[in-house]
Design a protein around this motif. Structure first.
Motif, PDB file in Angstrom:
ATOM      1  N   MET A 142       0.781  -1.209   0.071  1.00 37.23           N
ATOM      2  CA  MET A 142      -0.011  -0.001   0.122  1.00 37.23           C
ATOM      3  C   MET A 142       0.932   1.222   0.157  1.00 37.23           C
ATOM      4  N   PRO A 143       0.488   2.423  -0.798  1.00 33.96           N
ATOM      5  CA  PRO A 143       1.199   3.582  -0.677  1.00 33.96           C
ATOM      6  C   PRO A 143       1.360   4.091   0.682  1.00 33.96           C
ATOM      7  N   ILE A 144       2.450   4.712   1.066  1.00 32.90           N
ATOM      8  CA  ILE A 144       2.686   5.363   2.454  1.00 32.90           C
ATOM      9  C   ILE A 144       3.054   6.571   2.079  1.00 32.90           C
ATOM     10  N   ARG A 145       2.180   7.723   2.492  1.00 32.85           N
ATOM     11  CA  ARG A 145       2.574   9.025   2.242  1.00 32.85           C
ATOM     12  C   ARG A 145       3.302   9.639   3.457  1.00 32.85           C
ATOM     13  N   SER A 146       3.851  10.659   2.896  1.00 33.31           N
ATOM     14  CA  SER A 146       4.701  11.269   4.155  1.00 33.31           C
ATOM     15  C   SER A 146       3.586  11.706   5.052  1.00 33.31           C
ATOM     16  N   PRO A 147       4.096  11.770   6.441  1.00 31.13           N
ATOM     17  CA  PRO A 147       3.234  12.495   7.351  1.00 31.13           C
ATOM     18  C   PRO A 147       3.381  13.847   7.549  1.00 31.13           C
ATOM     19  N   TYR A 148       4.187  14.565   6.575  1.00 31.29           N
ATOM     20  CA  TYR A 148       4.383  15.830   6.669  1.00 31.29           C
ATOM     21  C   TYR A 148       3.474  16.524   5.587  1.00 31.29           C
ATOM     22  N   PRO A 149       2.994  17.605   5.801  1.00 24.96           N
ATOM     23  CA  PRO A 149       2.326  18.164   4.709  1.00 24.96           C
ATOM     24  C   PRO A 149       3.184  18.688   3.478  1.00 24.96           C
ATOM     25  N   ASP A 150       2.758  18.291   2.146  1.00 25.45           N
ATOM     26  CA  ASP A 150       3.379  18.887   1.065  1.00 25.45           C
ATOM     27  C   ASP A 150       3.943  20.367   1.173  1.00 25.45           C
ATOM     28  N   VAL A 151       4.868  20.471   0.444  1.00 30.34           N
ATOM     29  CA  VAL A 151       5.503  21.951   0.561  1.00 30.34           C
ATOM     30  C   VAL A 151       5.475  22.391  -0.971  1.00 30.34           C
ATOM     31  N   GLU A 152       5.228  23.679  -1.043  1.00 29.43           N
ATOM     32  CA  GLU A 152       5.012  24.319  -2.435  1.00 29.43           C
ATOM     33  C   GLU A 152       6.460  24.565  -3.067  1.00 29.43           C
ATOM     34  N   ILE A 153       6.652  23.952  -4.377  1.00 26.77           N
ATOM     35  CA  ILE A 153       8.034  23.864  -5.119  1.00 26.77           C
ATOM     36  C   ILE A 153       7.849  24.910  -6.126  1.00 26.77           C
ATOM     37  N   PRO A 154       8.526  26.122  -6.106  1.00 31.54           N
ATOM     38  CA  PRO A 154       8.617  27.066  -7.144  1.00 31.54           C
ATOM     39  C   PRO A 154       9.067  26.546  -8.520  1.00 31.54           C
ATOM     40  N   ASP A 155       8.409  27.145  -9.359  1.00 30.87           N
ATOM     41  CA  ASP A 155       8.918  26.774 -10.902  1.00 30.87           C
ATOM     42  C   ASP A 155       9.927  27.523 -11.249  1.00 30.87           C
ATOM     43  N   ALA A 156      11.040  27.326 -10.939  1.00 35.83           N
ATOM     44  CA  ALA A 156      12.368  28.353 -11.090  1.00 35.83           C
ATOM     45  C   ALA A 156      13.574  27.563 -11.427  1.00 35.83           C
ATOM     46  N   SER A 157      14.589  28.258 -12.028  1.00 37.53           N
ATOM     47  CA  SER A 157      15.735  27.638 -12.114  1.00 37.53           C
ATOM     48  C   SER A 157      16.633  27.480 -10.858  1.00 37.53           C
ATOM     49  N   LEU A 158      17.438  26.460 -10.607  1.00 38.18           N
ATOM     50  CA  LEU A 158      18.255  26.380  -9.331  1.00 38.18           C
ATOM     51  C   LEU A 158      19.004  27.768  -9.066  1.00 38.18           C
ATOM     52  N   PHE A 159      19.468  28.456 -10.273  1.00 36.48           N
ATOM     53  CA  PHE A 159      20.120  29.852  -9.837  1.00 36.48           C
ATOM     54  C   PHE A 159      19.163  30.838  -9.320  1.00 36.48           C
ATOM     55  N   ASP A 160      17.988  30.832 -10.186  1.00 35.64           N
ATOM     56  CA  ASP A 160      17.102  31.921  -9.300  1.00 35.64           C
ATOM     57  C   ASP A 160      16.494  31.575  -8.006  1.00 35.64           C
ATOM     58  N   PHE A 161      16.352  30.281  -8.053  1.00 34.95           N
ATOM     59  CA  PHE A 161      16.102  29.979  -6.512  1.00 34.95           C
ATOM     60  C   PHE A 161      16.877  30.330  -5.390  1.00 34.95           C
ATOM     61  N   LEU A 162      18.207  30.049  -5.778  1.00 39.06           N
ATOM     62  CA  LEU A 162      19.194  30.131  -4.655  1.00 39.06           C
ATOM     63  C   LEU A 162      19.815  31.584  -4.833  1.00 39.06           C
ATOM     64  N   PHE A 163      19.604  32.455  -5.783  1.00 37.46           N
ATOM     65  CA  PHE A 163      20.585  33.545  -5.826  1.00 37.46           C
ATOM     66  C   PHE A 163      19.572  34.887  -5.690  1.00 37.46           C
ATOM     67  N   THR A 164      18.459  34.872  -5.353  1.00 42.23           N
ATOM     68  CA  THR A 164      17.486  35.860  -5.284  1.00 42.23           C
ATOM     69  C   THR A 164      17.340  36.446  -4.041  1.00 42.23           C
ATOM     70  N   GLY A 165      17.707  37.557  -3.641  1.00 42.07           N
ATOM     71  CA  GLY A 165      17.476  38.188  -2.398  1.00 42.07           C
ATOM     72  C   GLY A 165      18.100  37.844  -0.902  1.00 42.07           C
ATOM     73  N   PHE A 166      19.632  38.177  -1.235  1.00 43.87           N
ATOM     74  CA  PHE A 166      20.484  37.797   0.186  1.00 43.87           C
ATOM     75  C   PHE A 166      19.942  38.745   0.955  1.00 43.87           C
ATOM     76  N   GLY A 167      19.540  39.738   0.904  1.00 44.16           N
ATOM     77  CA  GLY A 167      19.201  40.866   2.004  1.00 44.16           C
ATOM     78  C   GLY A 167      20.138  41.028   2.912  1.00 44.16           C
ATOM     79  N   GLU A 168      20.192  41.010   4.258  1.00 39.35           N
ATOM     80  CA  GLU A 168      21.076  41.391   5.096  1.00 39.35           C
ATOM     81  C   GLU A 168      22.564  40.619   5.123  1.00 39.35           C
ATOM     82  N   ARG A 169      22.242  39.078   4.405  1.00 36.82           N
ATOM     83  CA  ARG A 169      23.234  38.099   4.553  1.00 36.82           C
ATOM     84  C   ARG A 169      24.207  38.445   3.305  1.00 36.82           C
ATOM     85  N   ALA A 170      23.990  39.290   2.436  1.00 37.41           N
ATOM     86  CA  ALA A 170      24.841  39.823   1.465  1.00 37.41           C
ATOM     87  C   ALA A 170      26.404  40.065   1.677  1.00 37.41           C
ATOM     88  N   GLY A 171      26.437  40.475   2.703  1.00 39.67           N
ATOM     89  CA  GLY A 171      27.995  40.717   3.042  1.00 39.67           C
ATOM     90  C   GLY A 171      28.296  39.582   4.005  1.00 39.67           C
TER      91      GLY A 171
END
Length: 524
Positions: free
Chosen positions: A1-30
Motif C-alpha cells: 500500500m502507498p505510504i504518504r509522508s506524514p508531513y504536509p506537502d511543500v510548495e515547489i516554485p517553478d524556477a531555475s536553481l540559480f533563480d531559486f538560490l541567488f534571489t534576495g540575499f538581503g542582510e546576508r549579502a555581506g
C-alpha cells in the motif's frame, strides 16, 4: 500500500536553481557564504553571485550555452561552488566527476555525457589531459581553477567584462548529470532537472533546523549528490555558512570543526567510527557541534549513540540516493527520540511503497520489502540508457531503489539491506549490513565489510573482511566468528574471516563490495 509522508506537502516554485538560490540575499549579502577550511579565505554571498555571473559570461563567450555539458573534476573548494553555479547560470549542464577517477573512468564520463569543457585543478591535470585526449577534447577545453601553463584559468573567466547571457532554462531542463557510484555495474549518468534539485531543497528545509547562523561542514565531496544538495546548496538556500574541506583527514577535520565552531556536520558512517573510537578526538574542543547527520550508508544505532554521548550532540540519520536528488527519508531535527537504526520519515511530497522482491506484493507495517519512492525529487532517468531507466523507474513514477526496508505504523522507515546484496544461506536471507553493524561494536575492530562467498560445497556463506584496531593486532578469525555466533541467529553466523588493511569504499563512504568480490575471485 502507498505510504504518504506524514508531513504536509511543500510548495515547489517553478524556477531555475540559480533563480531559486541567488534571489534576495538581503542582510546576508555581506556574510560569508563559503569558507575554505584550510586557508580561512572566505567568499560572501554577494561576492559569490558576482563570480557566478562572471563565470557565466566567460563561458558564453567560449560558446557554452543551453544544453551544453561542462565537467567539474576537482576537490571541494569555494571555487567549485562558483563554477558549478556559473555553468548553470550560463544555461548549461554540470556533470560532476569523482575526484578519484582514473583517466579511463573520466574519459568514459566525458564521452557518455558529451562534455565540451572540463574544469579541474593543476594536481589533476595529468588525468584530465589524458582523458580529454582520449575523447578528442583540445587542451584549451581544460580550464584550471588555479593556474597551469597552456590552459585557460578561472582567473581568466573572472577577469572578463562581458555580460552574462539571458537565462533560458526552466525547471524541466536538466541541471546536473552526476554519475551513480558504480557499485553495481558501470557508473550511469543520472538526469536531474532544476525542479528536482529545487524540490529536494524545499523538502529537506521542512525537516531540519538550518538557519543563517548555522555553520555547515562540507567534507563529503560536492561531486556526490549528498555533498552537492545537502551541504553546498542547502547552505546557500538557508543562507548558512559552508566550510569546505578538499578531503577527509581526521586531525584536519577535527581542527576545522573546532576552529570555525561548526555546528552541523554531515558524515558517512566510516567517519562515525572514528568519532566514536579514535583517541585523538579528545584533543579537540568539539562542543560547538549541535547535530551530526549521517547518510550515504546505514548507520548502526549503537555506533551513533556512542558518538552522541562522546560529543554531547544529536546524531540523526537519513536515506537517499543519487536518483532521488538525493534525500527521500530522514530523521527530523526535532525527533532525536526515533530509533537511530531508522532513517526516519518520508520527507514532504514523497510517497513510498514496500514491495516483496519475489512476489511483487505490496507490504504494510511489519513487512520487509524493496523500497519504492515517488516524488518531485525523482530523476528523469539514466542518460543514454533507456533499458536501465525502464528497470529502475516504473510507469507510475516510482523509483525502485534496490534497498530493502521496513516501516512502522507511525511511518518510520528502516533500511535493512540491499536487494542484490542479501546473502542466501541454505534458503535463509542474511543481511550483510546487520553483520557489519554488529561487528563494529567489537572494541578491537576498526572497520568491516561482509559479502557472500561460496564454500567447498557451493553454499553461499557470509565472509567478513575485518580491519583491526591498533590495539587489536592479536584478534583472531575464530574470535571474530565466536563474537558473532554468540549474538545472532545460527543461519547468520560469519563463517569466513579475512583481515585486511582497509575496506574499499566510494568517496561517499559506501562499501565497494564489487571490489571485495573481485579480490575474492582473484584469490580463487
Amino acid at each position: 500500500m502507498p505510504i504518504r509522508s506524514p508531513y504536509p506537502d511543500v510548495e515547489i516554485p517553478d524556477a531555475s536553481l540559480f533563480d531559486f538560490l541567488f534571489t534576495g540575499f538581503g542582510e546576508r549579502a555581506g556574510a560569508p557564504a563559503l569558507i575554505d577550511g584550510a586557508s580561512g579565505a572566505s567568499i560572501t554571498f554577494a561576492e559569490l553571485e558576482g563570480m557566478v555571473e562572471k563565470i557565466a559570461a566567460g563561458l558564453a563567450e567560449r560558446g557554452i550555452g543551453a544544453g551544453d555539458v561542462v565537467a567539474l573534476f576537482a576537490p571541494n573548494s569555494p571555487h567549485w561552488v562558483a563554477v558549478f553555479h556559473g555553468v548553470l547560470r550560463a544555461n548549461a549542464v554540470v556533470t560532476s566527476v569523482n575526484s578519484l577517477y582514473t583517466p579511463g573512468e573520466l574519459a568514459h564520463q566525458l564521452s557518455d555525457s558529451g562534455a565540451k569543457l572540463v574544469f579541474t585543478v593543476s594536481p589533476f591535470l595529468d588525468r584530465a589531459t589524458a582523458a580529454a585526449a582520449e575523447v578528442g577534447l583540445p587542451a584549451e577545453a581544460i580550464v584550471v581553477l588555479d593556474d597551469a601553463e597552456g590552459h585557460p584559468s578561472l582567473r581568466d573567466l573572472l577577469a572578463g567584462t562581458a555580460e552574462p547571457p539571458a537565462q533560458t532554462v526552466s525547471g524541466a531542463d536538466t541541471a546536473v548529470l552526476p554519475y551513480s557510484s558504480g557499485t553495481t555495474g558501470r557508473a550511469k549518468g543520472v538526469i536531474l532537472t532544476h525542479r528536482n534539485l529545487v524540490a529536494n531543497l524545499c523538502q529537506i528545509a521542512a525537516m531540519g533546523d538550518v538557519e543563517a547562523d548555522t555553520k555547515i561542514l562540507a567534507v563529503l565531496p560536492f561531486f556526490h549528490i549528498y555533498g552537492m544538495t545537502v551541504m553546498m546548496n542547502q547552505g546557500l538556500h538557508r543562507r548558512a555558512t559552508v566550510v569546505t574541506m578538499p578531503r577527509f583527514d581526521l586531525p584536519e577535520f577535527l581542527r576545522v570543526i573546532s576552529e570555525y565552531r561548526v555546528g552541523r556536520v554531515y558524515i558517512a558512517p566510516p567517519v562515525a567510527v572514528a568519532l566514536a573510537k579514535h583517541p585523538i578526538v579528545d584533543q579537540y574542543d568539539l562542543s560547538c557541534i549541535d547535530v551530526i547527520f549521517s547518510g550515504a550508508a546505514p548507520l548502526d544505532a549503537e555506533l551513533g549513540h556512542a558518538v552522541a554521548k562522546r560529543l554531547g550532540c544529536t546524531v540523526l540519520q537519513g536515506y537517499g540516493m543519487t536518483e532521488l536528488s538525493p534525500v527521500s527519508h530522514c530523521m527530523p531535527d526535532d525527533r532525536p527520540d526515533l530509533d537511530l537504526n531508522s532513517c526516519g520519515f518520508a520527507i514532504p511530497n514523497v510517497v513510498s511503497k514496500l514491495v516483496d522482491p519475489e512476489t511483487g506484493a505490496e507490504l504494510g507495517p511489519g513487512g520487509r520489502g524493496e523500497l519504492w519512492v515517488k516524488g518531485p525529487n525523482v530523476m528523469s532517468g539514466y542518460l543514454n540508457n533507456p533499458e536501465a531507466t525502464a528497470i529502475t523507474l516504473d510507469e507510475e513514477g516510482f523509483l525502485h531503489t534496490g534497498d530493502v526496508a521496513t516501516v512502522t505504523e507511525d511511518g518510520v522507515f528502516t533500511i535493512v539491506d540491499r536487494v542484490k546484496e542479501l546473502i542466501k544461506y541454505k534458503g535463509y536471507q542474511v543481511p550483510p549490513a546487520e553483520l557489519e553493524a554488529l561487528l563494529l561494536t567489537h572494541d578491537q575492530i576498526a572497520d568491516v565489510a561482509v559479502i557472500g562467498v561460496r564454500d567447498a560445497d557451493g553454499e553461499e556463506v557470509p565472509k567478513a573482511f575485518v580491519v583491526r584496531r591498533e590495539n587489536g593486532t592479536d584478534l583472531t578469525a575464530d574470535e571474530v566468528m565466536a563474537f558473532v555466533a554468540q549474538r545472532i541467529a545460527p543461519h547468520k553466523k560469519v563463517r569466513v574471516v579475512e583481515f585486511i588493511d582497509q575496506i574499499p569504499k566510494s568517496a561517499s563512504g559506501k562499501i565497494l563490495r564489487k571490489d571485495l568480490r573481485a579480490r575474492e575471485a582473484a584469490a580463487s
